[in-house]
Write a protein that holds these residues in place. Structure first.
Motif, short mmCIF file in Angstrom:
data_model
loop_
_atom_site.label_atom_id
_atom_site.label_comp_id
_atom_site.label_asym_id
_atom_site.label_seq_id
_atom_site.Cartn_x
_atom_site.Cartn_y
_atom_site.Cartn_z
N GLY A 78 -10.21 -3.65 -4.67
CA GLY A 78 -9.56 -3.45 -3.39
C GLY A 78 -9.46 -4.76 -2.64
O GLY A 78 -9.79 -5.83 -3.15
N LYS A 88 -7.59 -0.65 -5.94
CA LYS A 88 -8.74 0.22 -6.17
C LYS A 88 -8.50 1.12 -7.38
O LYS A 88 -9.41 1.35 -8.19
CB LYS A 88 -9.02 1.06 -4.92
N ASP A 137 -3.99 -2.43 -1.35
CA ASP A 137 -5.41 -2.11 -1.43
C ASP A 137 -5.63 -0.86 -2.29
O ASP A 137 -6.52 -0.83 -3.16
CB ASP A 137 -5.95 -1.89 -0.01
#
Length: 222
Positions: free
Chosen positions: A213, A71, A67
Motif C-alpha cells: 500500500g 494492497k 493504494d
C-alpha cells in the motif's frame, strides 16, 4: 524512441511493460508529471514493482485507487511531497507552531515550468498544521475585498496559500505565523536539485521493507 539510448547511455523504453521485461527492476522512481504518472504507476504496481513517487498533481481519489491496487497486489509504494530533509523538518516545525498561533499563511516558490499550484509540499504542510491544531485557524476579523481576484491566494482552514512561479527558484517555502505583537517565519530554501537526492536514495533503499500500500512522507523513514 523504444530501443534507443538516452543521456548517459541509459536505455529508453516505450512502455512500463517493455522496461520491466528488459530490466526486471524491484523499485522504480517516478519524477514525471501527473499525466504520465497516472498511466505508469498502476502499470508498475501490476508488474510487482515498488514505486518511489515524487510526482505531484495526483488527486486523492487517484492515490486511493493506487493504494488499493497495491494492497491487493502486495506491493509497497512510497510517496513524498518533498524529498529534501530541510523541507521535511519545515513541515514538522510548522505543525508544532500551529498549535500555538492562531493565524498562518504559506508562500511557496517554484521555477516557471512547474505545472501544479499550490505545490504538494504546501498542501501537505497545511494538512499537517490543521491536524496538529485539531481544526481551523482564525480568519481575519474584517470583511475583505480583493481588488485583484485571488490576490489573497487559495485557502484551506483559513490558511492562505500563495504560489510564486518564476526563473531563479528551485523549490522554496515560507510558513508565516502571527500572534499578538509577534510573527514567526519558518523558511526552507532549495539551492540546487541535489538536495532531493539523499531522500530519494533513502526511499529507494527502504521502500521494499514497507507494508503493501501507499506510505506518504519522508519523515516516516527518518
Amino acid at each position: 524512441l523504444p530501443g534507443s539510448v538516452g543521456e548517459g547511455g541509459l536505455p529508453l523504453f516505450g512502455s512500463v511493460a517493455e522496461a520491466v521485461a528488459a530490466v526486471a527492476p524491484q523499485v522504480a522512481i517516478d519524477f514525471t508529471v501527473a499525466a504520465a504518472a497516472r498511466a505508469n504507476l498502476p502499470a508498475l504496481v501490476e508488474h510487482g514493482v515498488a514505486p518511489v513517487i515524487g510526482t505531484t498533481g495526483l488527486t486523492e481519489e487517484e492515490l486511493d485507487r493506487l493504494d488499493q491496487q497495491a494492497k491487493e497486489r502486495g506491493v509497497p509504494l512510497f510517496m513524498a511531497p518533498n524529498f529534501a530533509i530541510g523541507a521535511v523538518l519545515l513541515m514538522r516545525f510548522a505543525a508544532e507552531a500551529a498549535r500555538l498561533f492562531d493565524y498562518a499563511e504559506v508562500i511557496e516558490y517554484h521555477h516557471e515550468n512547474k505545472r501544479d499550484a499550490p505545490s504538494g509540499t504546501a498542501l501537505k504542510t497545511v494538512e499537517r498544521m490543521l491536524a496538529a491544531r485539531g481544526g481551523k485557524f482564525h480568519d481575519t476579523p474584517v470583511d475583505e475585498h480583493e481588488l485583484l481576484e485571488r490576490s489573497r491566494g487559495g485557502a484551506d482552514g483559513f490558511v492562505h496559500v500563495h504560489s510564486v512561479r518564476m526563473p531563479g527558484f528551485v523549490a522554496d517555502q515560507d510558513v508565516l505565523f502571527g500572534g499578538p505583537g509577534e510573527t514567526l517565519r519558518l523558511s526552507h530554501r532549495s539551492i540546487d536539485r541535489s538536495c532531493f537526492m539523499p531522500g530519494v536514495v533513502l526511499a529507494a533503499k527502504r521502500v521494499l521493507g514497507l507494508e503493501p500500500g501507499l506510505t506518504v512522507g519522508l519523515d516516516s523513514l527518518l
